[in-house]
Design a protein around this motif. Structure first.
Motif, mmCIF file in Angstrom:
data_model
loop_
_atom_site.group_PDB
_atom_site.id
_atom_site.type_symbol
_atom_site.label_atom_id
_atom_site.label_comp_id
_atom_site.label_asym_id
_atom_site.label_seq_id
_atom_site.Cartn_x
_atom_site.Cartn_y
_atom_site.Cartn_z
ATOM 1 N N GLN A 24 1.209 -1.395 -0.068
ATOM 2 C CA GLN A 24 0.049 0.033 0.033
ATOM 3 C C GLN A 24 0.210 1.429 -0.151
ATOM 4 O OE1 GLN A 24 -0.560 -2.409 2.072
ATOM 5 N NE2 GLN A 24 -2.569 -3.106 0.680
ATOM 6 N N GLU A 25 2.075 1.629 1.467
ATOM 7 C CA GLU A 25 3.022 2.996 0.566
ATOM 8 C C GLU A 25 3.626 2.327 -0.728
ATOM 9 O OE1 GLU A 25 4.661 3.961 4.463
ATOM 10 O OE2 GLU A 25 6.588 3.021 3.755
ATOM 11 N N LEU A 26 3.834 0.965 -0.717
ATOM 12 C CA LEU A 26 4.249 1.681 -2.450
ATOM 13 C C LEU A 26 3.713 1.915 -3.170
ATOM 14 C CD1 LEU A 26 7.298 0.861 -3.630
ATOM 15 C CD2 LEU A 26 6.035 -1.418 -4.734
ATOM 16 N N GLU A 27 2.284 1.311 -3.562
ATOM 17 C CA GLU A 27 1.100 1.646 -3.930
ATOM 18 C C GLU A 27 0.812 4.060 -4.204
ATOM 19 O OE1 GLU A 27 -2.180 -0.167 -3.771
ATOM 20 O OE2 GLU A 27 -0.753 -2.303 -5.284
ATOM 21 N N LEU A 28 0.823 3.817 -2.442
ATOM 22 C CA LEU A 28 0.528 5.786 -2.822
ATOM 23 C C LEU A 28 1.348 6.142 -3.510
ATOM 24 C CD1 LEU A 28 -1.362 7.474 -1.551
ATOM 25 C CD2 LEU A 28 0.118 7.663 0.265
ATOM 26 N N GLN A 29 3.058 5.631 -2.962
ATOM 27 C CA GLN A 29 4.247 6.637 -3.678
ATOM 28 C C GLN A 29 4.201 6.713 -5.059
ATOM 29 O OE1 GLN A 29 7.373 8.100 -2.422
ATOM 30 N NE2 GLN A 29 6.896 8.666 -3.608
ATOM 31 N N GLY A 30 4.060 5.649 -5.857
ATOM 32 C CA GLY A 30 3.364 5.596 -6.971
ATOM 33 C C GLY A 30 2.220 6.669 -7.522
ATOM 34 N N TYR A 31 1.368 6.662 -6.940
ATOM 35 C CA TYR A 31 0.520 7.619 -7.252
ATOM 36 C C TYR A 31 0.952 9.433 -6.822
ATOM 37 C CZ TYR A 31 -3.477 10.246 -7.310
ATOM 38 O OH TYR A 31 -4.324 11.174 -7.901
ATOM 39 N N PHE A 32 2.198 9.416 -5.667
ATOM 40 C CA PHE A 32 2.480 10.490 -5.365
ATOM 41 C C PHE A 32 3.338 11.166 -6.700
ATOM 42 C CE2 PHE A 32 1.843 10.746 -0.709
ATOM 43 C CZ PHE A 32 0.981 11.143 -1.041
ATOM 44 N N ILE A 33 4.089 10.443 -7.611
ATOM 45 C CA ILE A 33 4.955 10.298 -7.935
ATOM 46 C C ILE A 33 4.651 11.601 -8.723
ATOM 47 C CG2 ILE A 33 6.766 9.339 -10.161
ATOM 48 C CD1 ILE A 33 7.759 7.525 -8.563
ATOM 49 N N PRO A 34 3.808 11.085 -9.753
ATOM 50 C CA PRO A 34 2.908 12.598 -11.167
ATOM 51 C C PRO A 34 1.750 13.337 -10.579
ATOM 52 C CG PRO A 34 1.835 10.257 -11.298
ATOM 53 C CD PRO A 34 2.775 9.834 -10.034
ATOM 54 N N ASN A 35 1.257 13.434 -9.591
ATOM 55 C CA ASN A 35 0.309 14.285 -8.945
ATOM 56 C C ASN A 35 0.717 14.778 -8.251
ATOM 57 O OD1 ASN A 35 -2.051 12.701 -10.284
ATOM 58 N ND2 ASN A 35 -1.152 11.129 -9.776
ATOM 59 N N CYS A 36 1.588 14.815 -7.162
ATOM 60 C CA CYS A 36 2.213 15.610 -5.938
ATOM 61 C C CYS A 36 3.348 15.898 -5.729
ATOM 62 C CB CYS A 36 1.859 14.349 -4.608
ATOM 63 S SG CYS A 36 -0.223 13.655 -4.706
ATOM 64 N N ALA A 37 4.461 14.820 -6.382
ATOM 65 C CA ALA A 37 5.970 15.142 -6.282
ATOM 66 C C ALA A 37 5.791 16.230 -6.934
ATOM 67 C CB ALA A 37 7.197 13.494 -6.817
ATOM 68 N N GLN A 38 5.363 16.603 -7.645
ATOM 69 C CA GLN A 38 6.024 18.616 -8.507
ATOM 70 C C GLN A 38 6.131 19.526 -7.646
ATOM 71 O OE1 GLN A 38 3.339 16.790 -9.347
ATOM 72 N NE2 GLN A 38 1.911 17.668 -10.313
ATOM 73 N N CYS A 39 5.271 19.438 -6.274
ATOM 74 C CA CYS A 39 5.099 20.592 -6.067
ATOM 75 C C CYS A 39 5.475 20.188 -4.518
ATOM 76 C CB CYS A 39 3.461 20.835 -5.911
ATOM 77 S SG CYS A 39 2.847 21.627 -6.753
ATOM 78 N N HIS A 40 5.723 19.044 -3.985
ATOM 79 C CA HIS A 40 5.847 18.456 -2.755
ATOM 80 C C HIS A 40 7.469 18.248 -3.114
ATOM 81 C CE1 HIS A 40 2.560 19.070 -0.110
ATOM 82 N NE2 HIS A 40 2.282 18.965 -1.312
ATOM 83 N N ASN A 41 8.467 18.969 -3.389
ATOM 84 C CA ASN A 41 10.112 18.403 -3.197
ATOM 85 C C ASN A 41 10.488 19.635 -2.660
ATOM 86 O OD1 ASN A 41 10.966 19.957 -5.985
ATOM 87 N ND2 ASN A 41 9.097 18.703 -7.055
ATOM 88 N N PRO A 42 12.441 20.000 -2.759
ATOM 89 C CA PRO A 42 12.462 21.312 -2.307
ATOM 90 C C PRO A 42 12.865 22.012 -2.734
ATOM 91 C CG PRO A 42 13.759 18.919 -1.483
ATOM 92 C CD PRO A 42 13.044 18.877 -2.383
ATOM 93 N N ASN A 43 12.076 21.996 -4.216
ATOM 94 C CA ASN A 43 11.642 23.109 -5.156
ATOM 95 C C ASN A 43 10.661 23.574 -6.224
ATOM 96 O OD1 ASN A 43 15.071 23.798 -5.986
ATOM 97 N ND2 ASN A 43 15.031 21.500 -6.571
#
Length: 891
Positions: free
Chosen positions: A433-452
């Motif tokens: 479940q944690e791995l699947e959520l990370q897979g979702y976060f990469i395209p949908n959340c990570a572009q905003c939620h990262n140091p840059n």
């Protein structure tokens, strides 16, 4: 930040009489001047994501009359803007001359979905229809009689996609070119290298791009690719294509695990929406094609979107303008989703500022999302966080190896050399479940939620909330709270898990943010995305269910697993019950620019400033001492060291060594070279104003997005508005100085921040969005205080000075309650602000004279506003952002 020019490449006043896709020839005729290699063999695409294109459009001629147009304008706009009404400073008369004058502005606002404020999906459709009618009426000379309503961009002619290509379309194109070096197009490469703005028509970009014929495109060097972890966009299908300039390649750096993309590489992404024809067959309609031309630095990249006409034969550069005249703004389209019933659906085109918000945080700092080593390395269903029910076929899995053979990718031997999500970084996922959520976060959340990313840039206090691969999600610290310290991202304290998931305010705010609409405390995530993706709350709910709950401690392994399975079952049922795909898209337009020519937000400033209760705004002097103090560097804390940050090793101590700088043995807590200095101007702005106006003063912040979604309130772009310049080069501040004297702009700004705005902020909003953890400021967090201050942003400064007055700034004292004990280092800075021309007498310290205390706090608040004014005028309006102590790399 933008290279998209406001003149070059923009639509001309009239559409051409010739076919806009000039140079296109019959598909059966060889391309003139084709310098590429011989024909490319193209095999049928083996991809699970099929996108059969619709065969033809049903286009009806609609005739309208001026009288009906006038009635529609009055029905949708009259109650707020028809003379004598002038909501927001705008009004019109609905006679012929009046509408001719105001129709361009009315059409723009309607097409953006900005009017009426906070529209329903049906109101959006009515607004778009009105915008089309107004635009058509103007284009035909604004007649008093009848006119034809045409969809914007419905130019005759163009290119029709071949039937064989359309029926075979997938997310990898209609076919897969054989594995050999691709063709090239040096003339187009030179053309793109010379551009300062995108051309008007998509047909003017890469050769054959509008034919969608993968074989022809490969002969000129353009190929398709698809990501492992797709972005949600209201269930749209997408075709992504890349063209690398001749003689160049995208190189994989095994050290950084990133791609190095050469300048002038082009990335295309076309969005398709399903349309049911009269026979009940579903085909996909081309809606928009987005284009990024990579440049270095990434801020110089060209980008824009081309909107396809209803016939899908011509795609024209989207150029609907923002309030200040810059391109390209939010836009709402309405397309027919069912030819038989006439049913329609809204489609939202995000504006330029939203593109920047998302692409700022691109992994390679190249403005490109979706083309990364993790994204390109396709995985089978059930692997690496990919949904187990996804059927991934041969050509999807082999795309990396194919690109290597094409010469597009270098620096790797095969896809086996690329990283995998489950082993990325030093931490490992707790479970599936944690791995699947990370897979979702990469395209949908990570572009905003990262140091840059935008989320961190607008609120550095959440820098640890890094949702990119290798970030915080694997082994997520479940005790972590939001940056205001009020609520937990994951809350195990609920007694009924299923009931909590279905409640209006779930206890775990990470779930609430993806499962509920924006409210005073949260903004719905993912941001800038139309539609509702029920997969997001499902994955978050399943992840929370899968974690080790403290109440299960002491149970046997079998009992723990049984409880976990029950929570997973409850998560599935709860999300299924509470989340449904909405029947249509609701979209809240954002425009944080200011009118040109500039107009103050509150046009009544002249009659308010200087008279009770704002008489003090002209009574208090603004002196050279204010200006000097605003930029004085004062030690307030120590830098937060980071890898790669270097400090002076033999720095001397400051002029005045304060107790907070020393440990119990009298030694500096950190080397003197790591002492952080702030200025009063930066401290006031970044601790108070930036929460809504953004650290760049451009109105770009999570709080600003929340406000416009809640009540339509528009946060000012201070940098280009109040502190901008006119087309003649005159400062906008001049109008205030002509009336209020030198530094009149400071008095206006202080008035707006002390009650001049008509916006009402709830205590809940203030509690959630006024953050100061990265700034050495302290003020009361009591909801009663925030409720009393209302929209008075300088109320926070008043609260800070009240703590200074009683000697409890940064002490963590409960009288009054203090929210930031580490701010003790800022006490000297804030005392200087509060007491400038405003002596702190014993009577005021003790509070024995309530009138004197009130006067002192009012003057202290005024001083704080003046500090922010000088910082904006001298630093921020010139693009200089003062680094926070967590940003030692930006010294």
């Amino acid at each position: 930040m933008l290279v998209l020019a406001t003149t070059a490449g923009c639509p001309s006043p009239e559409k051409p009489n010739v076919v806009p896709d000039a140079g296109w020839t019959d598909p059966n005729t060889p391309d003139a001047g084709d310098a590429g290699p011989g024909p490319v063999t193209c095999n049928p695409a083996r991809s699970n994501e099929r996108i059969p294109l619709r065969r033809a459009a049903t286009r009806e001629v609609v005739t309208e009359t001026f009288d009906n147009l006038k009635a529609s304008v009055d029905a949708q706009c009259g109650s707020c803007h028809k003379v004598p009404e002038a909501r927001g400073g705008f009004q019109y008369t609905s006679d012929l001359a009046g509408l001719r004058a105001t129709a361009p502005a009315l059409a723009r606002m309607a097409s953006q979905g900005a009017m009426p404020p906070l529209p329903t999906p049906e109101q959006l459709k009515q607004a778009v229809a009105l915008g089309q009618a107004l635009t058509s009426w103007l284009a035909q000379g604004a007649p008093e009689g009848t006119f034809e309503v045409r969809e914007e961009g419905s130019t005759d002619g163009g290119v029709t996609v071949g039937r064989d290509v359309g029926e075979a379309m997938t997310d990898l194109g209609n076919c897969i070119p054989e594995s050999k070096p691709l063709g090239s197009d040096p003339e187009k490469d030179a053309f793109f290298a010379s551009l300062t703005a995108l051309p008007r028509y998509l047909s003017e970009t890469d050769t054959d791009i509008v034919t969608f014929d993968a074989q022809k495109l490969a002969e000129h060097g353009t190929i398709a690719f698809a990501p492992t972890y797709p972005l949600f966009s209201d269930h749209a299908k997408k075709l992504r294509q890349v063209h690398v300039p001749a003689g160049k390649s995208i190189r994989y750096d095994s050290t950084t695990k990133r791609f190095e993309i050469p300048p002038n590489t082009r990335f295309y992404k076309t969005f398709f929406k399903p349309v049911k024809d009269a026979q009940g067959q579903v085909g996909y309609r081309k809606i928009e094609t987005r284009l990024i031309v990579v440049r270095q630095p990434w801020q110089d990249s060209l980008f824009g979107t081309y909107i396809w006409n209803e016939d899908e034969t011509v795609a024209e550069l989207h150029d609907l303008r923002y309030r200040d005249g810059s391109s390209f703004s939010d836009r709402v389209l309405v397309y027919r989703s069912d030819e038989a019933t006439g049913a329609t659906r809204n489609y939202a085109v995000p504006g330029r500022h939203r593109c920047i918000d998302c692409h700022t945080g691109s992994e390679g700092q190249n403005f490109v999302l979706g083309f990364t080593p993790l994204q390109l390395n396709r995985r089978s269903g059930g692997e690496g966080g990919v949904d187990a029910e996804t059927d991934v076929l041969e050509d999807e899995l082999s795309q990396v190896d194919r690109m290597i053979s094409y010469g597009v990718l270098t620096g790797i031997r095969s896809s086996a050399d690329l990283p995998k999500l489950e082993t990325y970084g030093s931490k490992r996922a707790r479970n599936t479940q944690e791995l699947e959520l990370q897979g979702y976060f990469i395209p949908n959340c990570a572009q905003c939620h990262n140091p840059n990313g935008f989320a961190v840039i607008s609120n550095p206090a959440i820098v640890s909330l890094d949702f990119s691969a290798g970030g915080i999600l694997f082994q997520f610290p479940t005790s972590l709270k939001e940056s205001n310290g009020l609520r937990s991202y994951v809350n195990f304290g609920v007694t009924d898990f299923a009931a909590d998931l279905k409640s209006p305010i779930p206890a775990s705010t990470l779930y609430q943010r993806v499962a509920r609409d924006t409210d005073e405390r949260i903004i719905h995530m993912p941001a800038n995305v139309p539609g509702q993706d029920c997969r997001a709350p499902l994955l978050v709910a399943r992840w929370i269910a899968s974690l080790d709950w403290p109440k299960d401690a002491g149970l046997s392994a079998a009992q723990k697993e049984a409880n976990r399975q029950e929570r997973l079952r409850q998560a599935e049922l709860a999300v299924k019950e509470t989340c449904q795909d909405p029947p249509d898209v609701r979209w809240v337009s954002e425009d944080f620019t200011d009118k040109v020519p500039y107009e103050p937000r509150n046009t009544h400033w002249e009659s308010n400033i200087g008279v009770p209760p704002f008489d003090y705004l002209t009574r208090y002097p603004i002196t050279a001492e204010h200006e000097a103090l605003a930029r004085q560097r004062i030690p307030t804390n120590f830098w937060t060291p980071k890898p790669g940050c270097r400090f002076e090793t033999n720095a001397p101590p400051p002029e005045s060594v304060e107790p907070w700088m020393l440990d119990r043995l009298g030694s500096p807590k950190q080397p003197w070279g790591e002492l952080y200095y702030s200025t009063p101007g930066a401290a006031v702005f970044q601790g108070i104003c930036a929460n809504c106006h953004g650290r760049a003063g451009d109105g770009q912040s999570g709080a600003a997005k929340t406000l416009v979604a809640l009540n339509g309130a528009r946060v000012a772009n201070l940098a280009k508005g109040l502190f901008g310049t006119s087309s003649t080069g005159e400062s906008h501040l001049a109008m205030f100085e002509r009336v209020l004297g030198q530094h009149g702009g400071a008095r206006y700004m202080t008035w707006m921040a002390a009650g001049g705005t008509t916006v009402t902020f709830t205590p809940e909003f203030m509690q959630a969005w006024i953050k100061y953890g990265e700034v050495d400021i302290d003020f009361s967090p009591r909801e009663t205080d925030w409720g009393k201050w209302g929209a008075n942003m300088l109320g926070a400064a008043r609260g800070a000075c009240d703590l200074v007055r009683v000697g409890k700034f940064g002490t963590g004292s409960s009288e009054p309650p203090s929210g930031n004990p580490s701010a003790i280092g800022g006490a000297t800075l804030w005392k200087k602000i509060c007491t400038l021309d405003n002596p702190l007498t014993p009577a005021i310290e003790e509070g024995t004279d309530s009138a004197a205390v009130s006067e002192w706090l009012q003057h202290a608040q005024f001083n704080a506003g003046v500090m922010a004014y000088f910082y904006l005028r001298d630093e921020l309006s010139k693009g200089r952002i003062y680094p926070l102590r967590s940003e030692c790399e930006k010294r």
